[in-house]
Design an enzyme around this catalytic site. Structure first.
Site, mmCIF file in Angstrom:
data_model
loop_
_atom_site.group_PDB
_atom_site.id
_atom_site.type_symbol
_atom_site.label_atom_id
_atom_site.label_comp_id
_atom_site.label_asym_id
_atom_site.label_seq_id
_atom_site.Cartn_x
_atom_site.Cartn_y
_atom_site.Cartn_z
ATOM 1 C CG HIS A 157 -24.470 -24.373 -15.353
ATOM 2 N ND1 HIS A 157 -25.765 -24.199 -14.910
ATOM 3 C CD2 HIS A 157 -24.597 -24.910 -16.591
ATOM 4 C CE1 HIS A 157 -26.628 -24.594 -15.832
ATOM 5 N NE2 HIS A 157 -25.945 -25.038 -16.877
ATOM 6 C CE1 TYR A 347 -34.852 -27.132 -20.454
ATOM 7 C CE2 TYR A 347 -33.449 -28.563 -19.135
ATOM 8 C CZ TYR A 347 -33.820 -27.298 -19.550
ATOM 9 O OH TYR A 347 -33.179 -26.196 -19.049
ATOM 10 C CD GLU A 416 -31.046 -25.781 -16.259
ATOM 11 O OE1 GLU A 416 -31.216 -26.401 -17.342
ATOM 12 O OE2 GLU A 416 -29.921 -25.543 -15.800
#
Ligand code: FCB
Length: 504
Positions: A157, A347, A416
């Site tokens: 990550h 997102y 996510e």
């Protein structure tokens, strides 16, 4: 895009998630959004996500080596608006037991976290494994399992060991073998208890922001060349690590390995304008399918549109060869199908239209290659972060895009999703965001037949948000970070009672 990121996405809204995961009868609704009778499948995976550099701190403890993020923010303290770094972050290295308790309290049964490559291998290479680093992750994983929480582990990550960066990072082909060495160490050490791995988090953000641009470490700023080299060797590294697992570990460890890709969704600025429709296609192919197509499509390799566009642009710009490297036939074969699930981070959404050149672009660059102007509708809510407007329908569209293009056999795990805030204690914006996005996810499952098996909220606690530091959390020092974050969580549990009533 996403040059100014401020995402203090604490895990508080997992109150909503925990409710859903405890009772599969629960339905998602919202005062602004109507009521849905759809529910989540019985075995749906609900979890929370974090990443090592963003929460661990202890940057030089236990023999840990430096990562590119340590090095970069130490050398450029002005990089973050609050001049912060990851030295302490949420102090999870010392407080991981409290993290586990927090996850337990949220009621979710899965935790997606990452291993810090230089914590395990201080120089990056597998000839030197840190005993303390190895023990830290062992203890953490065991603590999670004791609490009945399944860890899902990401190998990379974004925190590459600095010594590799000095050799060019992902732009140097030798990195592929070193990444595979690292994967082997991790599979060997933890494969007995870790059964779901993701190799790499968001290769697109990492390469685009860090190699193409200088928004993220390592800040190479090699627009139009660096991000494609990075993509190329990173995809290869992923595939080779996947096959290592398949061959040497899967037969006895019986786990799964996947990759997490990220995408903003696009919608045509004017849906009646075909040029705007084409702009969306161009954006998605260059920024998303560049990564997804080689791994998840039936034919493999880079998408034809992307290959042609970058070849033509390179030629017109006088390059001796395409800026997008070629995979060999053998490589195409090993990359194709090299993921057991489709990890997806999402997102926000942008309105898209064609553009030959924008003020902020360089020539060459990925933006210039895509030729797409991106903006957000000023009417969309923007709870905190500049780049993140709320457009929940985009999430459903993206899930459909993935399903239509890569098939419904491959399970999608949303690894996510979340929203930043302005540091306020009342968390209604975030509750509303999760509620609306989860509703779209339910529609994608039930009305569009998308094969979505899990959802991870970003994030468990306030964290170091890369180029935004801790700014939006309104926290003065990182030491107070965790406490403040927990305080928010408690506050929200109180506040959200009335909201939870709406869920039934
Ligand atoms: C994603 C990153 C994650 C976090 C969120 C807000 O792109 O994977 O680390 O910063 O954005």
């Amino acid at each position: 895009m996403r040059s100014s990121r401020s995402v203090a996405l604490s895990g508080v809204v997992l109150v909503t998630l925990s409710l859903l995961s405890c009772s599969h009868e629960a339905v998602v609704s919202d005062i602004y959004y109507g009521v849905s009778n759809y529910s989540f499948p019985e075995d749906f995976i609900f979890g929370v996500s974090t990443a090592a550099f963003q929460i661990e701190g202890a940057w030089n403890e236990g023999g840990k080596g430096e990562s590119i993020w340590d090095t970069y923010v130490h050398e450029h303290p002005e990089y973050t608006p609050d001049k912060s770094n990851g030295d302490i972050a949420a102090d999870s290295y010392h407080k991981f037991k409290e993290d586990v308790q927090l996850i337990k309290a949220l009621g979710v049964k899965y935790y997606r976290l990452s291993i810090s490559w230089p914590r395990l291998l201080p120089n990056g290479t597998s000839n030197n494994i840190s005993t303390d680093g190895a023990r830290y992750y062992r203890n953490l994983f065991e603590e999670l399992l004791k609490a009945n929480i399944t860890p899902i582990v990401t190998l990379f990550h974004w925190d590459m060991p600095t010594p590799f960066m000095d050799l060019g990072g992902w732009n140097n082909p030798v990195i592929v073998d070193y990444f595979v060495d690292y994967a082997r160490v991790a599979f060997n050490l933890y494969g007995d208890i870790i059964k779901t791995w993701t190799t790499i988090n968001e290769p697109h953000q990492h390469c685009y922001q860090g190699y193409g641009a200088d928004y993220f470490a390592p800040a190479i700023k090699s627009h139009g060349v660096g991000e494609y080299l990075c993509a190329h060797y990173l995809i290869l590294s992923h595939a080779k690590a996947y096959h290592l697992y398949e061959k040497e570990f899967k037969p006895h460890q019986k786990g799964k390995v996947g990759i997490t890709l990220d995408a903003f969704m696009g919608i045509p600025k004017d849906p009646r304008n075909f040029q705007d429709v084409l702009a969306v296609r161009s954006y998605l192919q260059i920024h998303f399918d560049l990564y997804a197509h080689p791994i998840f499509s039936a034919e493999g390799d880079y998408p034809t549109f992307v290959r042609q566009r970058i070849n033509n642009m390179s030629l017109a710009q006088g390059f001796a060869r395409s800026r997008l490297p070629y995979f060999t036939a053998e490589e195409v074969k090993i990359i194709r199908g090299s993921s057991d699930f489709f990890g997806l981070n999402h997102y926000t959404t942008y309105l898209m239209s064609p553009s030959e050149m924008e003020f902020s672009w360089s020539i060459p660059s990925m933006d210039h290659d895509a030729q797409v102007r991106m903006e957000q509708d000023p009417h969309w809510e923007k709870p905190g972060t500049d780049w993140l407007s709320v457009y929940p329908e985009g999430f459903r569209k993206l899930l459909n895009y993935v399903s239509d293009n890569y098939g419904r056999e491959i399970p999608i795990i949303v690894t996510e999703n979340g929203v930043g805030d302005k540091g306020q204690l009342k968390d209604y914006d975030r509750i509303s965001y999760f509620n609306k996005y989860l509703y779209q996810l339910l529609l994608a499952i039930h009305e569009d037949n998308c094969n979505i098996i899990g959802y991870f909220a970003w994030t468990l606690m306030d964290d170091f948000e890369w180029s935004d530091g801790y700014f939006r959390s309104c926290l003065s020092t990182s030491v107070s970070l965790e406490q403040t974050s927990f305080a928010i969580a408690r506050e929200i549990q109180k506040n959200s009672n009335s909201y939870l009533v709406l869920l039934h």
